[in-house]
Design an enzyme around this catalytic site. Structure first.
Site, short mmCIF file in Angstrom:
data_model
loop_
_atom_site.label_atom_id
_atom_site.label_comp_id
_atom_site.label_asym_id
_atom_site.label_seq_id
_atom_site.Cartn_x
_atom_site.Cartn_y
_atom_site.Cartn_z
N LYS A 220 -21.27 -7.12 -2.39
CA LYS A 220 -22.17 -6.18 -1.71
C LYS A 220 -23.61 -6.62 -1.83
O LYS A 220 -24.47 -6.15 -1.08
CB LYS A 220 -21.99 -4.79 -2.31
CG LYS A 220 -22.45 -4.74 -3.76
CD LYS A 220 -22.28 -3.38 -4.35
CE LYS A 220 -22.73 -3.44 -5.81
NZ LYS A 220 -22.15 -2.39 -6.63
N LYS B 235 -25.78 -10.74 -16.71
CA LYS B 235 -26.60 -9.66 -16.16
C LYS B 235 -27.96 -9.58 -16.82
O LYS B 235 -28.95 -9.25 -16.16
CB LYS B 235 -25.88 -8.31 -16.29
CG LYS B 235 -24.79 -8.09 -15.27
CD LYS B 235 -24.53 -6.59 -15.12
CE LYS B 235 -23.46 -6.30 -14.09
NZ LYS B 235 -23.15 -4.87 -14.02
N LYS C 228 -17.53 -15.18 -4.34
CA LYS C 228 -16.88 -13.89 -4.23
C LYS C 228 -17.55 -13.03 -3.15
O LYS C 228 -18.77 -13.05 -3.03
CB LYS C 228 -17.01 -13.20 -5.60
CG LYS C 228 -16.00 -12.11 -5.85
CD LYS C 228 -16.07 -11.64 -7.30
CE LYS C 228 -15.57 -10.22 -7.39
NZ LYS C 228 -15.60 -9.67 -8.74
#
Ligand code: TRP
Length: 349
Positions: free
Chosen positions: A215, A129, A212
């Site tokens: 969203k 991240k 995966k």
């Protein structure tokens, strides 16, 4: 990480009330992955009867990266609606918003002093991240796993259903519990067990079976959203990527066919059957025949959830009342555990 020692083992043998804790970030966009990989499992554990269940919207985790305040408020309510529509009963489970139970942040503060910089630096989620520009990442993002440990341990939770990607954070939670118990010579915190999803509940993109379902994928066609209505679900499944071969008659026949594997997995999870049983039913059939069956199933299972979510979202005040009540129940468990922690650490009453 540290190995187990005798005191840690003693803590493990201490008996704690079997209690489940898990959390989801209210950062917007609930997908089939959230439903099958998390919420549906939370509902199963609620129904199990052997556990107290505590489920949380982790808004303090969400703000470790920028959130627009209006969106955060909306997403928190939508997540609450999603939990309830998926079958979480706010009477049976404790369902609440993290920031409304201040003990999470308070215990997190203590755990920031237990966790070591070196442990945090090794977290793969931090590395992913923060990316190359880690100097510009928030301190909150770096400390994320210590707050997550506090979420779990403030309830003395014993079982934590999470996805594979959270396994390392669970290890760190265990390390924090062990180190705290050791440093202060107590058997106070349990060593919680991760409950990891099976691979069949790992939901992949409808456009690329090796990625995966997310969203944040730019294409909405890559995912089924918990808010999608029947028409959208049907369209997305119809357009989902597949290969030219029929469905195989054994499990190995899905090897190297990620899109086929994914659709079969989704069918199996939604219908609560094994992948083997799905293959047994559809072997030899083309996707042209299988997809309409999958679409019917998805509509039967998901459309009621999406309409219940939109019904609940029409009354935000009611959602806020549910969350306030959940926070009250959460605090009733968390406050005495925080007080005991403060006593152990040496804070004055
Ligand atoms: N880190 C988790 C995720 O992104 C969310 C989370 C926060 C969580 N605190 C938790 C999950 C405590 C389980 C237990 O998926």
């Amino acid at each position: 990480m540290q190995g187990m020692n005798s005191r840690a083992e003693a803590a493990m043998t201490q008996t704690f009330i079997p209690r489940v804790f898990s959390g989801i970030q209210p950062s917007g966009g609930l997908t089939l992955g959230n439903y099958l990989g998390a919420m549906k499992r939370f509902v199963d554990m609620q129904a199990d009867g052997g556990f107290e269940t505590v489920y949380c919207m982790v808004d303090l985790h969400a703000i470790t990266v920028w959130q627009n305040p209006e969106d955060l408020r909306r997403n928190t309510r939508e997540l609450c609606a999603g939990f309830i529509a998926a079958g979480i009963d706010p009477e049976k489970s404790i369902l609440f918003n993290q920031s409304q139970v201040p003990e999470h942040a308070q215990l997190g503060c203590c755990f920031n002093c237990v966790a070591r910089m070196g442990w945090m630096k090794r977290m793969t989620q931090w590395k992913d991240k923060a990316g190359k520009n880690s100097e510009n990442a928030s301190l909150g993002l770096f400390g994320y796993p210590a707050l997550m440990a506090a979420d779990i341990l403030i309830y003395h939770a014993t079982h934590v259903p999470v996805g594979e990607d959270q396994k390392q954070h669970l290890e760190l939670t265990r390390d924090i519990a062990v180190k705290f118990n050791n440093d202060f010579g107590v058997d106070f915190f349990p060593i919680p067990e991760p409950v990891i999803e099976g691979s069949a509940t790992r939901v992949m993109s409808l456009r690329d079976g090796t990625k995966k379902m997310s969203k944040s994928d730019p294409s909405d066609m890559s995912r089924l959203n918990m808010t999608d209505g029947a028409e959208t679900l049907v369209k997305k499944i119809k357009k989902a990527k597949t290969d030219m071969d029929p469905l195989p008659d054994n499990l190995e026949g899905l090897d190297g066919r990620p899109e086929a594997q994914n659709l079969v997995n989704i069918y199996a999870s939604l219908n609560e059957m094994t992948v083997q049983a799905v293959i047994g039913e559809f072997s030899g059939q083309q996707f042209g025949a299988f997809k309409p069956k999958l679409a019917d199933l998805a509509v039967a299972k998901l459309a009621p959830i999406s309409s219940e979510m939109s019904r609940l979202m029409q009354d935000p005040a009611e959602i806020d009342r549910i969350l306030a009540r959940g926070a009250e129940r959460g605090r009733a468990l968390a406050a005495p555990i925080l007080q005991k922690t403060y006593d152990i650490v040496g804070m004055l009453r």
